[in-house]
Scaffold this motif. Structure first.
Motif, PDB file in Angstrom:
ATOM      1  N   UNK A 182       0.821  -1.207   0.000  1.00 32.80           N
ATOM      2  CA  UNK A 182       0.000   0.000   0.000  1.00 32.80           C
ATOM      3  C   UNK A 182       0.859   1.263   0.000  1.00 32.80           C
ATOM      4  N   UNK A 183       2.034   1.218   0.594  1.00 32.67           N
ATOM      5  CA  UNK A 183       2.938   2.361   0.493  1.00 32.67           C
ATOM      6  C   UNK A 183       3.348   2.606  -0.948  1.00 32.67           C
ATOM      7  N   UNK A 184       3.652   1.525  -1.658  1.00 34.50           N
ATOM      8  CA  UNK A 184       3.984   1.671  -3.077  1.00 34.50           C
ATOM      9  C   UNK A 184       2.775   2.124  -3.878  1.00 34.50           C
ATOM     10  N   UNK A 185       1.573   1.667  -3.493  1.00 34.60           N
ATOM     11  CA  UNK A 185       0.361   2.105  -4.187  1.00 34.60           C
ATOM     12  C   UNK A 185       0.112   3.592  -3.980  1.00 34.60           C
ATOM     13  N   UNK A 186       0.344   4.094  -2.770  1.00 38.91           N
ATOM     14  CA  UNK A 186       0.173   5.528  -2.527  1.00 38.91           C
ATOM     15  C   UNK A 186       1.239   6.336  -3.257  1.00 38.91           C
ATOM     16  N   UNK A 187       2.450   5.795  -3.365  1.00 42.85           N
ATOM     17  CA  UNK A 187       3.505   6.486  -4.103  1.00 42.85           C
ATOM     18  C   UNK A 187       3.161   6.567  -5.590  1.00 42.85           C
ATOM     19  N   UNK A 188       2.455   5.561  -6.114  1.00 41.04           N
ATOM     20  CA  UNK A 188       2.044   5.538  -7.522  1.00 41.04           C
ATOM     21  C   UNK A 188       0.529   5.671  -7.650  1.00 41.04           C
ATOM     22  N   UNK A 189      -0.070   6.474  -6.797  1.00 42.89           N
ATOM     23  CA  UNK A 189      -1.525   6.544  -6.768  1.00 42.89           C
ATOM     24  C   UNK A 189      -2.142   7.003  -8.084  1.00 42.89           C
ATOM     25  N   UNK A 190      -1.567   7.967  -8.819  1.00 50.16           N
ATOM     26  CA  UNK A 190      -2.180   8.310 -10.120  1.00 50.16           C
ATOM     27  C   UNK A 190      -2.272   7.122 -11.060  1.00 50.16           C
ATOM     28  N   UNK A 191      -1.317   6.213 -10.970  1.00 50.87           N
ATOM     29  CA  UNK A 191      -1.369   5.012 -11.810  1.00 50.87           C
ATOM     30  C   UNK A 191      -2.341   3.983 -11.257  1.00 50.87           C
ATOM     31  N   UNK A 192      -2.360   3.796  -9.938  1.00 46.43           N
ATOM     32  CA  UNK A 192      -3.221   2.783  -9.332  1.00 46.43           C
ATOM     33  C   UNK A 192      -4.687   3.208  -9.378  1.00 46.43           C
ATOM     34  N   UNK A 193      -4.948   4.511  -9.237  1.00 42.79           N
ATOM     35  CA  UNK A 193      -6.329   4.989  -9.192  1.00 42.79           C
ATOM     36  C   UNK A 193      -7.074   4.729 -10.493  1.00 42.79           C
ATOM     37  N   UNK A 194      -6.384   4.746 -11.627  1.00 41.41           N
ATOM     38  CA  UNK A 194      -7.041   4.522 -12.917  1.00 41.41           C
ATOM     39  C   UNK A 194      -6.917   3.077 -13.373  1.00 41.41           C
ATOM     40  N   UNK A 195      -6.308   2.218 -12.568  1.00 40.43           N
ATOM     41  CA  UNK A 195      -6.183   0.808 -12.935  1.00 40.43           C
ATOM     42  C   UNK A 195      -7.569   0.153 -12.900  1.00 40.43           C
ATOM     43  N   UNK A 196      -7.768  -0.819 -13.764  1.00 42.12           N
ATOM     44  CA  UNK A 196      -9.087  -1.475 -13.824  1.00 42.12           C
ATOM     45  C   UNK A 196      -9.344  -2.329 -12.597  1.00 42.12           C
ATOM     46  N   UNK A 197      -8.310  -2.725 -11.875  1.00 47.86           N
ATOM     47  CA  UNK A 197      -8.475  -3.538 -10.676  1.00 47.86           C
ATOM     48  C   UNK A 197      -7.433  -3.110  -9.653  1.00 47.86           C
ATOM     49  N   UNK A 198      -7.682  -2.016  -8.904  1.00 45.33           N
ATOM     50  CA  UNK A 198      -6.683  -1.581  -7.910  1.00 45.33           C
ATOM     51  C   UNK A 198      -6.431  -2.627  -6.836  1.00 45.33           C
ATOM     52  N   UNK A 199      -7.470  -3.360  -6.425  1.00 44.32           N
ATOM     53  CA  UNK A 199      -7.264  -4.397  -5.415  1.00 44.32           C
ATOM     54  C   UNK A 199      -6.336  -5.490  -5.928  1.00 44.32           C
ATOM     55  N   UNK A 200      -6.483  -5.874  -7.189  1.00 42.00           N
ATOM     56  CA  UNK A 200      -5.576  -6.855  -7.770  1.00 42.00           C
ATOM     57  C   UNK A 200      -4.154  -6.336  -7.888  1.00 42.00           C
ATOM     58  N   UNK A 201      -4.008  -5.045  -8.176  1.00 45.99           N
ATOM     59  CA  UNK A 201      -2.663  -4.450  -8.249  1.00 45.99           C
ATOM     60  C   UNK A 201      -1.968  -4.535  -6.898  1.00 45.99           C
ATOM     61  N   UNK A 202      -2.677  -4.175  -5.845  1.00 40.06           N
ATOM     62  CA  UNK A 202      -2.088  -4.225  -4.503  1.00 40.06           C
ATOM     63  C   UNK A 202      -1.825  -5.670  -4.096  1.00 40.06           C
ATOM     64  N   UNK A 203      -2.740  -6.578  -4.425  1.00 47.87           N
ATOM     65  CA  UNK A 203      -2.551  -7.977  -4.058  1.00 47.87           C
ATOM     66  C   UNK A 203      -1.317  -8.565  -4.726  1.00 47.87           C
ATOM     67  N   UNK A 204      -1.128  -8.294  -6.005  1.00 46.07           N
ATOM     68  CA  UNK A 204       0.051  -8.816  -6.702  1.00 46.07           C
ATOM     69  C   UNK A 204       1.332  -8.245  -6.109  1.00 46.07           C
ATOM     70  N   UNK A 205       1.344  -6.965  -5.759  1.00 47.86           N
ATOM     71  CA  UNK A 205       2.526  -6.353  -5.154  1.00 47.86           C
ATOM     72  C   UNK A 205       2.830  -6.960  -3.789  1.00 47.86           C
TER      73      UNK A 205
END
Length: 406
Positions: A182-205
């Motif tokens: 989630x720290x990496x997600x907040x650092x890349x929030x503009x990218x994660x916010x428009x992702x089609x599956x933010x939960x999947x992005x965080x889970x994979x990380x």
């Protein structure tokens, strides 16, 4: 008689998030609502939407906080022979542009039809040509980036920490992996916010960080943690942790979370046949040690029970956001300090380096035409005569080498 409004249905992405938060697979939702798994998959992809009583049962299943309420949802659904959404899900997929156009036209027609029927019921004496005033729908509330991040964190963290614990068998590493993701997600929030599956992005990380082989070099990870108290849970976790990391991750995504095979293959960065082979080998390894878990449904239930027995908590979202910002500031300052140090070293080198060319000394050369130097030994007659002559002609003192004038 006024009809009750239809329950508000979440968006397709939200449907999948709510299902994963309750640790339900698509097969579980299909069994409780009374449809097939393909129908649930069609609902989550957005190709079709539930209608009638199944719509209400599906919404209650996703939003009900009490597990006992979700267990009885299937009793309230209607027992149709063929579901309309099931038939639609098996048809050929419609292009996105046509689907959106048809959905908009259907929604407008339905809205107009409901408005005309309600206006006819409320005021029968009005003329047919008189327009009915419409109240514009309020715009959806917009969330700030911190609010959206906090909502995603609160939604995904409880289930994600338990899933990561099943991957690693370490409680502290599971919490750390989720917070780092989630720290990496907040650092890349503009990218994660428009992702089609933010939960999947965080889970994979989080999975990538938790399964990193570098953790074995940490002093605190050289000793195993305390196993679960229940012998059955301890045996299952022991068998699960003995699987290779890629098999463990594939089995957790497919049988634990409930993803389909293409989504599991995409998240594990493998082809669909490779993911299927990994899943089969993982199931065979678990069934060889624990024959009672040969059925996928029983394996899914036991994994859910094992994850639910551990009380794992992560930090607050504000703390995670602050940690991400602090980490970014630290790395920025370190990069600036390294750049300044490199510039200073370059300047010092330019000041102390020679500014002109100095040719090296030439190597010695052999002089030819002179007699070689005699080795030490007795003097010859000629040398003795020369020595006597020079001794008689010179005087002692500084003037010894000054020739006499004649």
């Amino acid at each position: 008689m006024t009809q009750s409004p239809a329950p508000q249905l979440p968006s397709p992405k939200e449907r999948r998030r709510l299902r994963e938060a309750k640790s339900l697979s698509q097969a579980d939702v299909a069994a409780r609502v009374g449809v097939t798994r393909e129908t649930v998959r069609s609902w989550e992809s957005g190709r079709t939407t539930p209608r009638g009583r199944k719509r209400g049962a599906y919404v209650r299943l996703l939003t009900a906080p009490d597990p006992a309420t979700t267990a009885d949802v299937a009793d309230e659904t209607e027992t149709d022979v063929v579901d309309e959404s099931e038939v639609t899900a098996r048809q050929e997929p419609v292009p996105k542009a046509e689907t959106e156009t048809e959905a908009e036209s259907t929604a407008e027609a339905t809205h107009e039809g409901e408005g005309e029927s309600e206006s006819g019921r409320e005021s029968e004496g009005k003329s047919e040509g008189e327009p009915e005033p419409r109240t514009p729908a309020p715009p959806p509330p917009s969330l700030t980036p911190p609010q959206a991040f906090d909502a995603l964190y609160a939604f995904c963290t409880p289930a994600l920490v338990r899933q990561t614990y099943l991957l690693t068998g370490r409680r502290e590493l599971a919490r750390e992996s989720v917070e780092r993701a989630f720290q990496l997600a907040w650092h890349r929030w503009p990218e994660v916010a428009v992702d089609r599956d933010p939960a999947g992005w965080v889970r994979a990380t989080a999975y990538e960080y938790a399964l990193s082989p570098w953790h074995r070099l940490r002093p605190g990870h050289r000793q195993p943690e305390a196993p679960p108290a229940d012998p059955a849970d301890r045996a299952l976790l022991d068998v699960f942790l003995k699987l290779p990391p890629v098999y463990r991750r594939t089995l957790l995504l497919y049988d634990g979370i409930g993803l389909d095979l293409p989504e599991t293959a995409a998240e594990t960065e493998a082809s669909t046949p490779a993911a299927a082979n990994r899943l089969l080998h993982a199931r065979e390894a678990v069934a060889a040690r624990l024959p009672e878990l040969a059925a996928p449904d029983e394996l899914h239930r036991r994994l859910s029970v094992l994850a639910a027995t551990e009380r794992l908590r992560a930090a607050k979202p504000r703390t995670v956001r602050y940690g991400s910002e602090h980490r970014a500031r630290t790395w920025t300052r370190a990069a600036i300090a390294f750049t300044v140090l490199l510039i200073g070293a370059t300047s010092l080198t330019l000041q102390t380096a020679p500014d002109h060319y100095e040719p090296p000394m030439a190597p010695g050369a052999t002089v030819r035409g002179l007699p070689p130097r005699a080795a030490p030994g007795p003097l010859s007659d000629e040398q003795l005569e020369l020595h006597a002559f020079l001794k008689s002609q010179t005087v002692s003192g500084p003037e010894r080498l000054v020739p006499e004038t004649r």
